[in-house]
Write a protein that holds these residues in place. Sequence first.
Motif, PDB file in Angstrom:
ATOM      1  N   ASN A   1       0.721  -1.118  -0.087  1.00  0.00           N
ATOM      2  CA  ASN A   1       0.128  -0.235   0.191  1.00  0.00           C
ATOM      3  C   ASN A   1       1.068   1.175  -0.025  1.00  0.00           C
ATOM      4  N   ASP A   2       2.113   0.968   0.225  1.00  0.00           N
ATOM      5  CA  ASP A   2       3.506   2.315   0.693  1.00  0.00           C
ATOM      6  C   ASP A   2       3.179   2.547  -1.130  1.00  0.00           C
ATOM      7  N   PRO A   3       2.789   3.764  -2.075  1.00  0.00           N
ATOM      8  CA  PRO A   3       2.845   3.978  -3.372  1.00  0.00           C
ATOM      9  C   PRO A   3       4.698   3.900  -3.421  1.00  0.00           C
ATOM     10  N   ARG A   4       5.445   4.182  -2.824  1.00  0.00           N
ATOM     11  CA  ARG A   4       7.077   3.811  -3.493  1.00  0.00           C
ATOM     12  C   ARG A   4       7.525   2.266  -3.424  1.00  0.00           C
ATOM     13  N   VAL A   5       6.347   1.441  -2.389  1.00  0.00           N
ATOM     14  CA  VAL A   5       6.625  -0.149  -3.441  1.00  0.00           C
ATOM     15  C   VAL A   5       5.794  -0.004  -4.350  1.00  0.00           C
ATOM     16  N   ARG A   6       4.764   0.230  -4.353  1.00  0.00           N
ATOM     17  CA  ARG A   6       4.049  -0.402  -5.680  1.00  0.00           C
ATOM     18  C   ARG A   6       4.315  -0.221  -7.305  1.00  0.00           C
ATOM     19  N   ASP A   7       5.459   1.677  -6.470  1.00  0.00           N
ATOM     20  CA  ASP A   7       5.836   1.340  -7.714  1.00  0.00           C
ATOM     21  C   ASP A   7       7.350   0.579  -8.703  1.00  0.00           C
ATOM     22  N   ALA A   8       7.537   0.190  -7.144  1.00  0.00           N
ATOM     23  CA  ALA A   8       8.868  -0.487  -7.385  1.00  0.00           C
ATOM     24  C   ALA A   8       8.439  -2.259  -8.126  1.00  0.00           C
ATOM     25  N   VAL A   9       8.113  -2.727  -7.209  1.00  0.00           N
ATOM     26  CA  VAL A   9       7.187  -3.806  -7.572  1.00  0.00           C
ATOM     27  C   VAL A   9       6.599  -3.911  -9.220  1.00  0.00           C
ATOM     28  N   GLY A  10       5.850  -3.100  -8.913  1.00  0.00           N
ATOM     29  CA  GLY A  10       4.948  -2.969 -10.142  1.00  0.00           C
ATOM     30  C   GLY A  10       6.710  -2.966 -11.554  1.00  0.00           C
ATOM     31  N   ARG A  11       7.390  -1.857 -11.492  1.00  0.00           N
ATOM     32  CA  ARG A  11       8.745  -1.477 -12.434  1.00  0.00           C
ATOM     33  C   ARG A  11       8.865  -3.121 -12.807  1.00  0.00           C
ATOM     34  N   VAL A  12       9.857  -3.919 -11.715  1.00  0.00           N
ATOM     35  CA  VAL A  12       9.916  -4.787 -11.644  1.00  0.00           C
ATOM     36  C   VAL A  12       9.262  -6.152 -12.213  1.00  0.00           C
ATOM     37  N   ASN A  13       8.018  -5.730 -11.976  1.00  0.00           N
ATOM     38  CA  ASN A  13       6.931  -6.983 -12.160  1.00  0.00           C
ATOM     39  C   ASN A  13       6.849  -6.716 -14.233  1.00  0.00           C
ATOM     40  N   ARG A  14       6.888  -5.339 -14.670  1.00  0.00           N
ATOM     41  CA  ARG A  14       6.981  -5.302 -15.871  1.00  0.00           C
ATOM     42  C   ARG A  14       7.585  -5.763 -16.707  1.00  0.00           C
ATOM     43  N   ALA A  15       9.026  -5.709 -16.150  1.00  0.00           N
ATOM     44  CA  ALA A  15      10.650  -5.593 -16.874  1.00  0.00           C
ATOM     45  C   ALA A  15      10.136  -7.329 -16.860  1.00  0.00           C
ATOM     46  N   ARG A  16      10.126  -7.664 -15.886  1.00  0.00           N
ATOM     47  CA  ARG A  16       9.926  -9.584 -16.266  1.00  0.00           C
ATOM     48  C   ARG A  16       8.919 -10.309 -17.369  1.00  0.00           C
ATOM     49  N   LEU A  17       7.739  -9.629 -16.487  1.00  0.00           N
ATOM     50  CA  LEU A  17       6.420 -10.074 -17.523  1.00  0.00           C
ATOM     51  C   LEU A  17       6.982  -9.670 -18.794  1.00  0.00           C
ATOM     52  N   GLU A  18       7.572  -8.361 -18.918  1.00  0.00           N
ATOM     53  CA  GLU A  18       7.964  -8.621 -20.746  1.00  0.00           C
ATOM     54  C   GLU A  18       8.888  -9.401 -21.587  1.00  0.00           C
ATOM     55  N   LEU A  19       9.785  -9.042 -20.552  1.00  0.00           N
ATOM     56  CA  LEU A  19      10.823 -10.218 -20.986  1.00  0.00           C
ATOM     57  C   LEU A  19      10.284 -11.571 -21.020  1.00  0.00           C
ATOM     58  N   LEU A  20       9.807 -12.097 -19.991  1.00  0.00           N
ATOM     59  CA  LEU A  20       9.436 -13.620 -20.374  1.00  0.00           C
ATOM     60  C   LEU A  20       7.851 -13.551 -21.639  1.00  0.00           C
ATOM     61  N   ALA A  21       7.053 -12.587 -21.693  1.00  0.00           N
ATOM     62  CA  ALA A  21       6.428 -12.045 -23.301  1.00  0.00           C
ATOM     63  C   ALA A  21       6.921 -12.013 -24.422  1.00  0.00           C
ATOM     64  N   ARG A  22       7.546 -11.339 -24.709  1.00  0.00           N
ATOM     65  CA  ARG A  22       9.113 -11.409 -25.984  1.00  0.00           C
ATOM     66  C   ARG A  22       9.253 -12.777 -26.155  1.00  0.00           C
ATOM     67  N   THR A  23       9.857 -12.971 -25.612  1.00  0.00           N
ATOM     68  CA  THR A  23      10.622 -14.730 -24.940  1.00  0.00           C
ATOM     69  C   THR A  23       9.857 -15.583 -25.872  1.00  0.00           C
ATOM     70  N   TYR A  24       8.277 -15.728 -25.142  1.00  0.00           N
ATOM     71  CA  TYR A  24       7.331 -17.012 -24.826  1.00  0.00           C
ATOM     72  C   TYR A  24       7.095 -15.685 -26.887  1.00  0.00           C
ATOM     73  N   ARG A  25       6.962 -15.002 -27.910  1.00  0.00           N
ATOM     74  CA  ARG A  25       6.510 -14.694 -28.759  1.00  0.00           C
ATOM     75  C   ARG A  25       7.463 -15.082 -29.979  1.00  0.00           C
ATOM     76  N   GLU A  26       8.807 -15.194 -29.713  1.00  0.00           N
ATOM     77  CA  GLU A  26      10.211 -15.900 -30.360  1.00  0.00           C
ATOM     78  C   GLU A  26       9.703 -16.745 -30.706  1.00  0.00           C
ATOM     79  N   LEU A  27       9.305 -17.851 -29.148  1.00  0.00           N
ATOM     80  CA  LEU A  27       9.279 -19.019 -29.248  1.00  0.00           C
ATOM     81  C   LEU A  27       8.234 -19.510 -30.100  1.00  0.00           C
ATOM     82  N   GLY A  28       7.065 -18.340 -30.628  1.00  0.00           N
ATOM     83  CA  GLY A  28       6.523 -19.014 -31.396  1.00  0.00           C
ATOM     84  C   GLY A  28       4.654 -18.905 -31.363  1.00  0.00           C
ATOM     85  N   LEU A  29       4.839 -17.874 -29.959  1.00  0.00           N
ATOM     86  CA  LEU A  29       2.955 -18.028 -29.252  1.00  0.00           C
ATOM     87  C   LEU A  29       2.820 -17.068 -29.652  1.00  0.00           C
ATOM     88  N   PRO A  30       1.602 -16.835 -30.201  1.00  0.00           N
ATOM     89  CA  PRO A  30       0.402 -15.853 -30.093  1.00  0.00           C
ATOM     90  C   PRO A  30       0.889 -14.589 -28.944  1.00  0.00           C
TER      91      PRO A  30
END
Length: 186
Positions: free
Chosen positions: A112-141
């Motif tokens: 609930n701390d805005p600084r924490v929400r921002d930090a966790v959100g940024r880390v989650n986004r970076a990780r999810l973006e890398l994983l999604a990009r990897t799965y797209r490159e592996l041929g998933l829509p």
Amino acid sequence: MVNESTRLSAQDWAHAALKAIADGGLAAVAVEPLARTLGVTKGSFYAHYRNRDELITAALAEWVRSHGEAGLAEFAAIADPAQRLRELLTAVVHAVQPLAPSVHLSLLGDRNDPRVRDAVGRVNRARLELLARTYRELGLPPDRAASRARVAYAAILGLLHLAQTDPDAPQSAVLADEATAIFLPS
């Protein structure tokens, strides 16, 4: 203990704050106990930060840097998506240690701390973006790649959570092989 002639950097304090966060969340970040842990006086702290909030902000920025996009750069640079996913899963599983404190999991208690929400959100986004990009490159829509990335990431966070209370977890090599078998499309 730091000897009198050794000067701590602001980053040394941020790293100590991250360890405190891993052990007890934001509430565990307190100047006097950190100074004792580092073997210095509070004056060392005030040479770098005006107050505890500045230290927490710096610690969170360091965590985002080391666990977000910049921390993932070495994996993102791997051209072969299958090898990238294999190495990423292996590195993550090897980093999960039974009963070891976790900054990420501890931060969720302070979400609930805005600084924490921002930090966790940024880390989650970076990780999810890398994983999604990897799965797209592996041929998933794109939609399936995004969904698969979320499920894989949820499993990774689940392993991290389970490790907090499971001293009998299988060896990381076994878990890495299983993670690869489950999350690397054939």
